[in-house]
Design a protein around this motif. Sequence first.
Motif, PDB file in Angstrom:
ATOM      1  N   SER A   9       8.145  -3.090  -2.376  1.00 18.80           N
ATOM      2  CA  SER A   9       8.871  -2.552  -1.225  1.00 18.80           C
ATOM      3  C   SER A   9      10.375  -2.760  -1.374  1.00 18.80           C
ATOM      4  N   ILE A  16       7.209   2.893   0.488  1.00 19.95           N
ATOM      5  CA  ILE A  16       6.162   3.898   0.311  1.00 19.95           C
ATOM      6  C   ILE A  16       4.840   3.364   0.858  1.00 19.95           C
ATOM      7  N   ASN A  17       3.987   4.271   1.252  1.00 18.97           N
ATOM      8  CA  ASN A  17       2.667   3.952   1.806  1.00 18.97           C
ATOM      9  C   ASN A  17       2.824   3.192   3.127  1.00 18.97           C
ATOM     10  N   ARG A  18       1.909   2.285   3.411  1.00 19.63           N
ATOM     11  CA  ARG A  18       1.954   1.543   4.678  1.00 19.63           C
ATOM     12  C   ARG A  18       2.708   0.221   4.533  1.00 19.63           C
ATOM     13  N   LYS A  19       3.358   0.021   3.415  1.00 19.15           N
ATOM     14  CA  LYS A  19       3.975  -1.256   3.125  1.00 19.15           C
ATOM     15  C   LYS A  19       5.220  -1.500   3.978  1.00 19.15           C
ATOM     16  N   GLN A  26       1.072   5.161   8.831  1.00 16.88           N
ATOM     17  CA  GLN A  26       1.812   6.318   8.347  1.00 16.88           C
ATOM     18  C   GLN A  26       1.624   7.500   9.298  1.00 16.88           C
ATOM     19  N   GLU A  46      -1.826   9.115  11.210  1.00 16.59           N
ATOM     20  CA  GLU A  46      -2.919   8.155  11.047  1.00 16.59           C
ATOM     21  C   GLU A  46      -3.287   7.489  12.369  1.00 16.59           C
ATOM     22  N   ARG A  73      -6.995   9.238   8.483  1.00 16.89           N
ATOM     23  CA  ARG A  73      -5.979  10.293   8.585  1.00 16.89           C
ATOM     24  C   ARG A  73      -6.546  11.456   9.394  1.00 16.89           C
ATOM     25  N   GLN A  92       3.395   4.285  -6.951  1.00 15.83           N
ATOM     26  CA  GLN A  92       3.250   4.223  -5.499  1.00 15.83           C
ATOM     27  C   GLN A  92       3.153   5.619  -4.897  1.00 15.83           C
ATOM     28  N   LYS A 103      -0.351   6.910  -5.286  1.00 16.08           N
ATOM     29  CA  LYS A 103      -1.262   6.355  -4.271  1.00 16.08           C
ATOM     30  C   LYS A 103      -1.134   7.124  -2.962  1.00 16.08           C
ATOM     31  N   ASN A 104       0.092   7.450  -2.598  1.00 15.12           N
ATOM     32  CA  ASN A 104       0.301   8.174  -1.351  1.00 15.12           C
ATOM     33  C   ASN A 104      -0.296   9.576  -1.415  1.00 15.12           C
ATOM     34  N   PHE A 129      -4.210  10.002  -0.980  1.00 16.71           N
ATOM     35  CA  PHE A 129      -4.822   9.991   0.341  1.00 16.71           C
ATOM     36  C   PHE A 129      -5.319  11.379   0.722  1.00 16.71           C
TER      37      PHE A 129
END
Length: 539
Positions: A125, A136-139, A149, A152, A166, A364, A367-368, A371
């Motif tokens: 992060s 990025i993502n939910r971090k 995010q 969601e 989602r 990262q 990964k996003n 989804f």
Amino acid sequence: MNSIPQVGSKVIIDLALGWNYFTHNDSELWICGYLYNHKPLDLIEKIPLLFDANTTNKIKDFISGLDGCYAFVIRTRKHLVFSVDQVASIPLFFSNIDKLLVVSSDPSMILEKMKTADRGLDDKSLTEISMSGYAINRKTIYKGIGKLQAGEFAIKDGTEDFSIQRYFSFKYLVSSGNYDYFKSVFLKTTLSVLRKMSNDLKGKNIVIPLSSGNDSRLIASGLKHLKVENIICFTYGKEKSTEVRVGRKIALKLGYKWIHIPLSLKTQKSFFGSDYFSKYENTVDTFNAVQFIQDILAIKLFKELRNNPNDVIVNGNTGDFICGAHIPTLNNHHKNYLDLFLDKHYSLWRDLRNSKNDNIIKNQLKKNLSFCYPGVNLDTMDYNHYEFLEWLGRQSNFIVQMQRSYDFNRLLWRMPFWDKDYMKFWGSVPLKFKLNGNLYSKVLREEDLGGVWSKEFEDLDSGHIFIKVFRKIIYLSLLIFDKSLHKRLNKNLFYYYLDDSGGVSFTPYHKYLFDKRGFRNRVSFRSAMYIKKKLSLLK
């Protein structure tokens, strides 16, 4: 507020920033934002009735049908559900502390509940925020704190199961049709969204932060076309700036009241050192992105000037993205969409662009994307993926946080261009009409809503005569020697003084002048300051 014994969870909501609390039977509701098609009590009455063997799908369908910008938390004795809207305009955070799910509108409240040993920073992060201004993502920057995010919702039931689902994605379902077809639907959708909003705001004053750009001008001229009268416009910056001169001219043509909020390097510099600004930074910190500070002084001054509880801010966030103006063209490029995405969104500092950091970002991003696009190959990503990543990243983590300056000043707001109907329309438009905002810009000038789209309302010269002459001299002097040196020198010398709102003055001029790292814009310095401050708290 834990008056009703509930499933293993703790809800910590700061009611000072527009949140409201309701109870009904054995259920609790915390909600913030606005809904066009439901009242808050509808949620607390209807959602608990959906809890059965097919709870997740039923709740997903219900939330998918919500129309507005919002965040909410609903808790019963056996279930907990919390959700953000299609652009996460109002953030929600969560953590697992001592086997207890903690949900909050303020991540610092979660951090206070965590043991010191559990407050470790997330290195990925930190890298992401350093390079782009957001994670990025939910971090978040803390390993134990997550952020929902855009699109969601999360659910926890009595079996201790916790899952994040989602319900919405900004994905393309391209329709067929020619230019005239999409022009017609664009106009119809835009006016429909504005009409729905204005009907909902009857008896309120619609306040438009009016600039020289397309987005705020479309809101103002579209409302004029609909004969909406309760409009007030304001523009901030230097008196002779392009934004102020064009904004004044547009408002005058439309017959709307217009207010100038003067800002300068001097006033902004003083403001950035104030207790008010420090409190704002701490209050709106998401741990997921640098705070959005561009208009916080302008909003503060506007509120002090009027202090009218019937004022509702309606901004143009963010028509230029929705319409496709951010999609790069691959013509004359030896790069794919992924390379161009990193160049555009992960290059706040030139010295951070290396293979190690780039690989962290790429992993990262993958990964996003996974989804919604399982198995996607980043090397073959297309413009749909490009816009999806920007929507889920920069737009919903950073840009949309401009709404916090309204919340902090106790002002209501609306975002018509993040309306689901508007997003659905632009998701149906073929690439050829979206590149460079082609359809958007062309239709607006063809239709000339409100009579403010002709060339006389285009950007006016903002002055800076001395700087322009000096830049020309430097350009001619270096042209025969080193063009790249000219570009760097030009930026280091003049970027600070070309900011007509003074928003660069949170850091001194010499930082820009003597920078050797390769800053991109003011957010570069904001990100560096943000990370430095967070790291210092660990010492």
